[in-house]
Write a protein that holds these residues in place. Sequence first.
Motif, mmCIF file in Angstrom:
data_model
loop_
_atom_site.group_PDB
_atom_site.id
_atom_site.type_symbol
_atom_site.label_atom_id
_atom_site.label_comp_id
_atom_site.label_asym_id
_atom_site.label_seq_id
_atom_site.Cartn_x
_atom_site.Cartn_y
_atom_site.Cartn_z
ATOM 1 N N ALA A 251 -19.188 13.918 -4.407
ATOM 2 C CA ALA A 251 -20.542 14.017 -3.533
ATOM 3 C C ALA A 251 -21.678 14.816 -4.003
ATOM 4 O O ALA A 251 -22.829 14.619 -3.805
ATOM 5 C CB ALA A 251 -20.245 14.418 -1.842
ATOM 6 N N ASN A 323 -16.500 14.013 -0.056
ATOM 7 C CA ASN A 323 -17.619 13.705 0.671
ATOM 8 C C ASN A 323 -17.514 14.182 2.288
ATOM 9 O O ASN A 323 -18.401 13.647 3.073
ATOM 10 C CB ASN A 323 -17.881 12.281 0.595
ATOM 11 N N PRO A 325 -19.002 17.227 3.501
ATOM 12 C CA PRO A 325 -18.904 17.279 2.131
ATOM 13 C C PRO A 325 -17.858 18.707 1.988
ATOM 14 O O PRO A 325 -18.202 19.561 2.893
ATOM 15 C CB PRO A 325 -20.085 17.747 1.600
#
Length: 672
Positions: A251, A323, A325
Amino acid sequence: MITKYTFGKPFNTESVVDLPAGTKCLVDQPDLFAYGFVTITDKFEYNFRLNPKDRVYGLGQTVGGINKRGKIYESWCNDDPSHTEEKKSLYGAHNFFIIDSKDPDLLFGLYFDYPSKLVIDAGYTRTDRIFVKAESPNMDVYVIEPEINCENKILSIVEQFRKMIGKSYTPPLWAFGYMQSRWGYGTEQDLETVYKNHKEHNIPLDAIFLDIDYMDGFKDFTINKNNFKDFKTCIQNMKQKNVHIVPIIDAGIKADPDFDIDKEGLEKGHFCKKADGTPFAAGVWPGLSHFTDFLNPEARKWFGSKYQTLLDDGIDGFWNDMNEPALFYSEDGIKETYKKVREKITNENPDVYSNWEVKDSILALSNNQKDYESFYHRVPAKDAGAFGEGSAAGADNSDGTVLVRHDKVHNLYGYNMTRAASDYFTQQNGKDILLISRASYIGMHRYSGIWTGDNYSWWSHILLVIKQLPSLNMCGFLYTGCDLGGFGCNTSRDLLLRFLSIGVFTPLMRNHSALGTREQECYKFENPEDFRGIISLRYRLLPYLYTTYKKCVEENKMYFKPLCFDYPNDPIAPSIEDQLILGEDLMIAPVYTQNAQGRTVYLPENMTCVTCGLGTGLDTGKPVFKKMKKGVHFIEVPLNKIVFFIKKGHKIPVTKAAFNTAELNFDNLEMW
């Protein structure tokens, strides 16, 4: 029979896509709530009185039993690799559950569509109550009742819920093959070694996963040119062998003025910002990183387009990670923590409590709540509901966006990262791509599958995934599985074989392990033919497993079910949580205890026991069929065999095994 209750001004999560005609929609009427009581103040609370024998099913990815009663759960996407019994939350936020009551008039489902932390107290504080609490009163709540005159009430509720949240994701056929992964594969030679050893030992293989090691300095969408001289040619060479390469995408985007993606994201305003308008940065694998504002449609489109560079190289599968996150630390967090530590260690004679405070301060750097409260998303005003706080950070609101603090929509982050990728694949390529994600919210099941995260090489984690699978299916996540063999710690030969014995049946069948742990590729152990026999059986069963999966997608059915869902009138079935019904025809009863020669199995009806495993080459040997009566039996299960059960009067199609799915023959089938 669905009723939608809207309280206040909810955030539009887009998790619900299809409400049937005739759905009741009530706005700000808690007094009319059908089951239990809703209290609206500046917060939200729901409570319902549980009868002694009521059961609670659902909540997707959690620890605990299939029946969730007796624990507190927190719906909060949480980067926690230690999945022990006391944990309240894991990587997914799945706010759907069913209360299964002995009173047929009190059997119903509830979905709380709420993007932040939701606490579900399922008979813990008070054994006769279930409480659901949230800090904000703004949410949609859906009550789902069984359809009139339905044959199976609980499955009716599941199917209605699944229909209203949309069809589940279906990956390409090759993604149902056996896949090998390890944190540490970082060179072309690593890929060649894995392939060569699988081929040499005739162990089927469809894909090899690449963890963060393939990147240049852990930067997304980059390749380490020293280790991959010609990445595209490497990928194409593997594809010619019918082996797909699946890289990880994290992410965080490395904060580096010389990194073109970071530079572009800053220039276009696609990263999350702090209240003062400066970009939010936190440390993850590449060091300080920026985080794409996935709740903003333009930022999603931008990030999704970045997958194209790997698609151009021939990649047709991705796994999105970190993610939630996940945040290892923030600059502000480090400053505050170091200040606390200095204050404690300057004491010449610190007491034990000071030592604990130092330790806890360091540990609290990761995924700190203050960090999640310190950055913001630019969200379309029409979707923000009561969660918007004004014009977007660092910009005016002429584009129709408002500012939303991250912690208030935290559970939507991984969902929308994966949505960004899926939307791009659909719009630009129109071809099937394997996509799995670690973090998830209900609705993301339309875009990808998930794996159950960083489990351990523990016997208890075989049992854990058995209990997670039906709960995930209830919430729409069909393409799922665990890290076979365990991600953390060191596996043993027998543990890996038993993990594979459940993996034969899960749609995602991936062996994955962490850097620094024992290498657990099947060919690393003595008698690799035992592993070959089990994995080959997976390929033999694929005509049944794949068509069952597709049917469950199309008809909103569960791929895995607890026994009591199929046998609602069986008095013993509700207490069986280590056996599962697969589709309409099979029952599985995996072994999950060390040194076990077999296990006790309850048959809710007459069934045929099938034992299959080691043969010569890719052949799994001649299966042994034994008809068995309803009741309790002890079943011997050798380490190199798979045992499963076929319902009376049912047959399943099988084919000959092959080295990969591309070589399978679906035309010449036999029936078991």
